[in-house]
Design a protein around this motif. Structure first.
Motif, PDB file in Angstrom:
ATOM      1  N   PRO A 180       0.817  -1.412  -0.091  1.00  0.00           N
ATOM      2  CA  PRO A 180      -0.154  -0.042  -0.198  1.00  0.00           C
ATOM      3  C   PRO A 180       0.747   1.266  -0.035  1.00  0.00           C
ATOM      4  CG  PRO A 180      -0.038  -0.896   2.317  1.00  0.00           C
ATOM      5  CD  PRO A 180       0.895  -1.826   1.377  1.00  0.00           C
ATOM      6  N   TYR A 181       1.807   1.268  -0.787  1.00  0.00           N
ATOM      7  CA  TYR A 181       2.800   2.334  -0.800  1.00  0.00           C
ATOM      8  C   TYR A 181       2.156   3.592  -1.510  1.00  0.00           C
ATOM      9  CZ  TYR A 181       7.528   4.696  -1.274  1.00  0.00           C
ATOM     10  OH  TYR A 181       8.374   5.783  -0.934  1.00  0.00           O
ATOM     11  N   ALA A 194       0.329   9.061  -0.795  1.00  0.00           N
ATOM     12  CA  ALA A 194      -0.690  10.301  -1.319  1.00  0.00           C
ATOM     13  C   ALA A 194      -1.953  10.562  -0.372  1.00  0.00           C
ATOM     14  CB  ALA A 194      -1.195   9.633  -2.621  1.00  0.00           C
ATOM     15  N   TYR A 195      -2.340   9.564   0.338  1.00  0.00           N
ATOM     16  CA  TYR A 195      -3.217  10.066   1.413  1.00  0.00           C
ATOM     17  C   TYR A 195      -3.082  10.114   2.715  1.00  0.00           C
ATOM     18  CZ  TYR A 195      -5.865   8.935  -3.074  1.00  0.00           C
ATOM     19  OH  TYR A 195      -6.418   8.903  -4.474  1.00  0.00           O
ATOM     20  N   GLY A 196      -1.701   9.687   3.167  1.00  0.00           N
ATOM     21  CA  GLY A 196      -1.440  10.048   4.299  1.00  0.00           C
ATOM     22  C   GLY A 196      -0.340  10.776   4.538  1.00  0.00           C
ATOM     23  N   ILE A 197       1.019  10.388   4.297  1.00  0.00           N
ATOM     24  CA  ILE A 197       2.074  11.364   4.493  1.00  0.00           C
ATOM     25  C   ILE A 197       2.055  12.640   4.017  1.00  0.00           C
ATOM     26  CG2 ILE A 197       4.585  11.644   4.093  1.00  0.00           C
ATOM     27  CD1 ILE A 197       4.789   8.709   4.755  1.00  0.00           C
ATOM     28  N   LEU A 198       1.732  12.767   2.698  1.00  0.00           N
ATOM     29  CA  LEU A 198       1.756  13.951   2.043  1.00  0.00           C
ATOM     30  C   LEU A 198       0.606  14.930   2.576  1.00  0.00           C
ATOM     31  CD1 LEU A 198       2.541  13.268  -1.792  1.00  0.00           C
ATOM     32  CD2 LEU A 198       4.223  14.242  -0.079  1.00  0.00           C
ATOM     33  N   THR A 242      -5.114   5.184   3.470  1.00  0.00           N
ATOM     34  CA  THR A 242      -5.645   5.175   2.012  1.00  0.00           C
ATOM     35  C   THR A 242      -6.722   6.520   1.807  1.00  0.00           C
ATOM     36  OG1 THR A 242      -6.992   3.850   0.410  1.00  0.00           O
ATOM     37  CG2 THR A 242      -7.435   3.462   2.552  1.00  0.00           C
ATOM     38  N   GLY A 243      -7.229   6.459   0.842  1.00  0.00           N
ATOM     39  CA  GLY A 243      -8.337   7.517   0.536  1.00  0.00           C
ATOM     40  C   GLY A 243      -9.445   7.261   0.004  1.00  0.00           C
ATOM     41  N   ALA A 244     -10.561   7.627   0.227  1.00  0.00           N
ATOM     42  CA  ALA A 244     -12.078   7.417  -0.522  1.00  0.00           C
ATOM     43  C   ALA A 244     -12.021   8.484  -1.621  1.00  0.00           C
ATOM     44  CB  ALA A 244     -13.024   7.604   0.597  1.00  0.00           C
ATOM     45  N   PHE A 245     -11.216   8.782  -2.324  1.00  0.00           N
ATOM     46  CA  PHE A 245     -11.211   9.752  -3.576  1.00  0.00           C
ATOM     47  C   PHE A 245     -11.667   9.175  -4.827  1.00  0.00           C
ATOM     48  CE2 PHE A 245      -8.967  12.119  -0.376  1.00  0.00           C
ATOM     49  CZ  PHE A 245      -8.811  13.229  -0.835  1.00  0.00           C
ATOM     50  N   THR A 257      -4.786  17.845  -2.359  1.00  0.00           N
ATOM     51  CA  THR A 257      -4.534  16.349  -2.162  1.00  0.00           C
ATOM     52  C   THR A 257      -5.156  15.627  -3.550  1.00  0.00           C
ATOM     53  OG1 THR A 257      -4.838  16.966   0.217  1.00  0.00           O
ATOM     54  CG2 THR A 257      -5.181  14.448  -0.674  1.00  0.00           C
ATOM     55  N   LEU A 258      -5.979  16.105  -4.082  1.00  0.00           N
ATOM     56  CA  LEU A 258      -6.659  15.582  -5.377  1.00  0.00           C
ATOM     57  C   LEU A 258      -5.516  15.632  -6.416  1.00  0.00           C
ATOM     58  CD1 LEU A 258      -8.787  13.801  -6.791  1.00  0.00           C
ATOM     59  CD2 LEU A 258      -9.790  16.061  -7.286  1.00  0.00           C
ATOM     60  N   ALA A 259      -5.059  16.711  -6.603  1.00  0.00           N
ATOM     61  CA  ALA A 259      -3.919  16.881  -7.777  1.00  0.00           C
ATOM     62  C   ALA A 259      -2.718  16.038  -7.325  1.00  0.00           C
ATOM     63  CB  ALA A 259      -3.846  18.452  -7.635  1.00  0.00           C
ATOM     64  N   ALA A 260      -2.216  16.049  -6.163  1.00  0.00           N
ATOM     65  CA  ALA A 260      -1.130  15.283  -5.560  1.00  0.00           C
ATOM     66  C   ALA A 260      -1.290  13.684  -5.974  1.00  0.00           C
ATOM     67  CB  ALA A 260      -0.893  15.586  -4.352  1.00  0.00           C
ATOM     68  N   ALA A 261      -2.681  13.317  -5.490  1.00  0.00           N
ATOM     69  CA  ALA A 261      -2.843  11.772  -5.721  1.00  0.00           C
ATOM     70  C   ALA A 261      -3.040  11.424  -7.021  1.00  0.00           C
ATOM     71  CB  ALA A 261      -4.056  11.394  -4.938  1.00  0.00           C
ATOM     72  N   ARG A 262      -3.591  12.397  -7.928  1.00  0.00           N
ATOM     73  CA  ARG A 262      -3.832  11.976  -9.483  1.00  0.00           C
ATOM     74  C   ARG A 262      -2.231  11.935  -9.854  1.00  0.00           C
ATOM     75  NH1 ARG A 262      -9.065  16.002 -10.857  1.00  0.00           N
ATOM     76  NH2 ARG A 262     -10.253  14.070 -11.243  1.00  0.00           N
ATOM     77  N   THR A 263      -1.289  12.726  -9.296  1.00  0.00           N
ATOM     78  CA  THR A 263      -0.259  12.717  -9.960  1.00  0.00           C
ATOM     79  C   THR A 263       0.672  11.477  -9.563  1.00  0.00           C
ATOM     80  OG1 THR A 263      -0.031  15.190 -10.077  1.00  0.00           O
ATOM     81  CG2 THR A 263       2.167  14.336 -10.096  1.00  0.00           C
TER      82      THR A 263
END
Length: 343
Positions: free
Chosen positions: A76-77, A82-86, A112-115, A198-204
């Protein structure tokens, strides 16, 4: 723009490449099935590659996720970073950073994230109600980052009262699950703008994972066609094979360069919503083409569900769906551009 990795980013990527190549072997992946590899996760966290994300930034994380994607490693890296550390590092309070980041960095906590937000979850007095049908790596998670209908961010523990999870099988074996919240207590993360960032970072980040998946698929195809002979010569000498591989290479590079640009802009604190959408679109549309090409270039072997290249196909299609599929992303990007022109 400077896409050259720093010394710290390059060192982290090199270490990640060694760990993934040593431990995320085909045999171990088969044995892991739809779960996560606990030994590999422990090796990554013990090497400091999770906590290092605070220092190497999103561009550094993208480099590490490329290495995960190359091997389709079952850990789960991407989700934890993306949904925790950042988001906690960028938007959390001093108390939240001190309390959560050490546990996330050591692997004692998994996020994790419900995104993205779909308006399915509502918040009232710090309690969440609603359902997220499919959350990646939820079966491993101790914490879930949840956007509510107003796009505020909340962090909820999976063992909290009012939280129910159940397994969900997805195209790729991502230990996914269904999240049901019934007045679950949660803590707010950040304020206005935290969701979009957060959404932009996760998508990236997930586009970077797709770049690695595509590179791994193409590497396998090149190796196979260079050694598999037909009519006395390698398949790679056929013009049709060369053109298909060249197209896949260009698509992979397009995913990589747009992802690097989005990550660099986010690290620099620049506006990056449209750049992240562009990277996600390339990862979705081009990624789908690349993993199909990888299977096609393996000929009949590509139809074998047990062949390693099939895992890249499954991951590529899963990332295509998870990022939103090309048409959905293109519609959002067009709306964003039109909105900007009207300002």
């Amino acid at each position: 723009m400077d896409f050259h990795p720093t010394e710290e980013q390059a060192a982290a990527a090199g270490l990640a490449a060694r760990i993934f190549s040593d431990l995320a072997t085909h045999e171990r992946l088969v044995a892991t099935g739809t779960g996560s590899d606990a030994e590999l996760w422990k090796a990554l966290t013990a090497a400091g590659l999770t906590s290092a994300v605070e220092e190497i930034g999103l561009l550094g994380l993208v480099l590490l996720l490329e290495e995960q994607g190359r091997t389709t490693a079952q850990v789960p890296y991407a989700a934890t970073c993306a949904y925790g550390i950042l988001p906690v590092a960028a938007h959390g309070s001093a108390d939240q950073r001190a309390r959560l980041l050490p546990a996330l960095g050591s692997g004692d906590a998994v996020a994790t994230g419900a995104f993205p937000a779909r308006g399915r979850i509502t918040a009232e007095d710090g309690r969440l109600t609603g359902t997220a049908p499919t959350v990646p790596w939820l079966r491993d998670a101790t914490h879930v980052l949840v956007p509510d209908a107003e796009r505020a961010l909340w962090l909820v523990r999976t063992d909290a009262p009012g939280v129910r999870t159940s397994p969900v099988e997805t195209t790729a074996p991502w230990s996914a699950g269904r999240l049901v919240l019934s007045g679950a207590e949660a803590e707010r993360i950040g304020s206005d703008g935290a969701y979009e960032h957060t959404l932009a970072a996760a998508r990236t980040a997930f586009a970077g994972l797709q770049a690695g998946v595509c590179a791994g698929s193409l590497d396998r195809a090149v190796q196979y066609t260079s050694t598999r002979e037909q009519f006395g010569r390698p398949l790679s000498t056929n013009q049709g094979v060369m053109l298909r591989a060249a197209d896949a290479h260009m698509d992979t590079e397009a995913i990589r360069v747009t992802t690097y640009e989005a990550a660099w802009r986010i690290d620099q604190g620049l506006e990056a919503r449209e750049h992240a959408l562009t990277a996600a679109w390339w990862a979705s549309e081009a990624g789908k083409r690349v993993v199909h090409a990888g299977q096609h270039l393996h000929g009949g072997m590509g139809a074998d569900l047990d062949h390693p290249v099939h895992r890249h196909f499954l991951w590529g299609r899963q990332l295509d769906a998870y990022l939103g599929c090309g048409s959905e992303l293109l519609a959002e990007l067009g709306a964003s551009i039109a909105e900007g022109e009207q300002v």
